[in-house]
Scaffold this motif. Sequence first.
Motif, PDB file in Angstrom:
ATOM      1  N   LYS A 299       0.832  -1.197   0.000  1.00 27.82           N
ATOM      2  CA  LYS A 299       0.000   0.000   0.000  1.00 27.82           C
ATOM      3  C   LYS A 299       0.870   1.250   0.000  1.00 27.82           C
ATOM      4  CE  LYS A 299      -2.309  -1.706   3.669  1.00 27.82           C
ATOM      5  NZ  LYS A 299      -3.280  -1.661   4.776  1.00 27.82           N
ATOM      6  N   THR A 305      -0.123  -5.625   1.845  1.00 27.42           N
ATOM      7  CA  THR A 305      -1.487  -6.151   1.941  1.00 27.42           C
ATOM      8  C   THR A 305      -1.364  -7.634   2.323  1.00 27.42           C
ATOM      9  OG1 THR A 305      -1.577  -6.888  -0.357  1.00 27.42           O
ATOM     10  CG2 THR A 305      -2.281  -4.627   0.093  1.00 27.42           C
ATOM     11  N   TYR A 306      -2.483  -8.240   2.683  1.00 24.69           N
ATOM     12  CA  TYR A 306      -2.458  -9.651   3.060  1.00 24.69           C
ATOM     13  C   TYR A 306      -1.979 -10.519   1.903  1.00 24.69           C
ATOM     14  CZ  TYR A 306      -6.324 -10.201  -0.003  1.00 24.69           C
ATOM     15  OH  TYR A 306      -7.074 -10.229  -1.129  1.00 24.69           O
TER      16      TYR A 306
END
Length: 554
Positions: A299, A305-306
Amino acid sequence: MERILRGHLIEAVGRVLAEPMVTIEITPPKDEGHGDLSTPVAMSLTKLLKKPPRKIAEDIVSAIGPSGTFGKIDIAGPGFINFTFSHSFLCKELHGLISSGESFLTENIGRGRSIQIEFVSANPTGPMHLGHGRGAALGAALSNLLSEAGYRVEKEFYINDAGRQVRLLGISVFAKYQTLCGVEYPFPEDGYRGDYIEDISREIKEKHGDAFAGKDFDEASVPFVDFSYLKMLGLLKKDLEDFGVFFDTWQSERELYANGEVAQAINDLRERGYIFEEDGATWFRSTAFGDDKDRVIIKKDGEFTYFAPDIAYHRKKVARGFDELIDIWGADHHGYVGRMQAVIQALGCPKDSLRVLLVQMVSLLKGGQPVQMSKRAGEFITLREVMDDIGADTTKFLFLTRRSDSHLEVDIEVAKAQSAENPVYYVQYAHARINSIFEKAKQEEEAAGLPAGNLEQSLTAFNGDCFNDEEMRLVKKLLLYPMMFKNAALAHEPHRITFYLQELAGMFHTYYHKYKVVTQELELTRSRLALCRAVQIVLRHGLKILGVKAPDRM
RNA sequence: GCCCCCUUAGCUCAGUCGGAUAGAGCACAGGUUUCCUAAACCUGGGGCCAGAAGUUCGAAUCUUCUAGGGGGCACCA
């Protein structure tokens, strides 16, 4: 049975076609009167050969020629070829089943290839719910199925111990802890609310007293987060163990970060040209492999992010050299299938080297009324409750009575109240019954002054001429097991085993009521005992795959 | 709005990469035990495979459309 027929057909069709044909469909006909096995292959060759199907069927039949294998070969309907096996052939096969046991029942389609199945992978933030249980039952059964089918199978659990969810768990416990210490602290809006949160916070308070009272969460995050998730992970393991599901490896998400594997994965993809920067964020170009849109992995605030650790995780799986990967996910994750397969392809593997099986939701009813399950409010029925209520075997069996991608309804009242008429008992009972028949046989032998167990040891010397039509129906059903097994393994569908077992058990119960196995006639008794033994071998094998006990007594 | 899955007997669901007269369990009604376990067995009624059109020798199965149900579409996990 199917194996032998397939051999004949491949040769005969090859001669008619003058080239080998790859897939020949073989199925048991719907109507038993039509024969034991049937093939529509003549009809599917009409276009290629430009001849009427019945003519092609005739050519195939004459190419097979006379054989002791078949009692009769018919051409029927629009062009089906129906095979009826000879009595002697079937008895020979039954002999093979009894003497070779499991190796007769399975087929080596894996040929030693390695396959990893990742399943459950529940967040260590709360107890397992029924959906997890369904995934566990499926994953375990599938790995049994595939390892019986000649694959080297590894079962892995992925521990989501790094993300926001475990942090949220820590905050939830922290908030409860503050309350226990008499300090006012706002409970996180989307925090976890089950009773277990309070249990953990109480445990921390007992251990550390008021040491963290009034502090900022950031000062205490490590002990709270780590203690809480490790606690939950321990409970998950315990639940899985009691459910009879075991894993070979546990992969931690944190470890992927700590070892730098997340960063390496991104670098790897960057070198392969699938990473780009836009709007201050770092993206993976998943559209290069058919995904709907590109996906952010870092990000613009610099956080991963996952998706980033998921990439690293799957890259690690690939690097470990498995020939095939299977992920079992809840159906609510189906939106991620595309991007994950994009990752696999970006890493240079064929798309189908990762297969994702989706498990649909389990909806719980209580006396016909749906039970509202809200994880938020901490109100949901856990796997543990159901398992303690109706037993692990019943729970597993119920989970495996449906295709994984169809919704499953479990009525807890029905499962409890009808436990006596539960399908799992029906199958287990057939197994136990056979065992008591053998006990009876031993007693009779002793009573007659013969050495006990003598009959049991000479089963393969049974005389097939004793078998009547109903017994031959049972024999044929048993001999269809290898085909069913192979198809179940190829389709990755353990529920086929469940259905088969119910059918076989049904046939056996009927037979049991009609005929007495242990009689005064030695030959007849030996033959019937042999048949019972064969049924027992098959039941035991099927139940073993499902992960359900085959009891000797009930 | 876009994408995926589902719709088969009163209920829950099977139906083997297009095959012969669509099956099972439960529920319902009635029956079976001097006999290897009645957690079992036997008998019975039950269907426009959501609807429409198409593809072909042949469709519950494949294609398109319609209706209903579920899920997913984030620089959330």
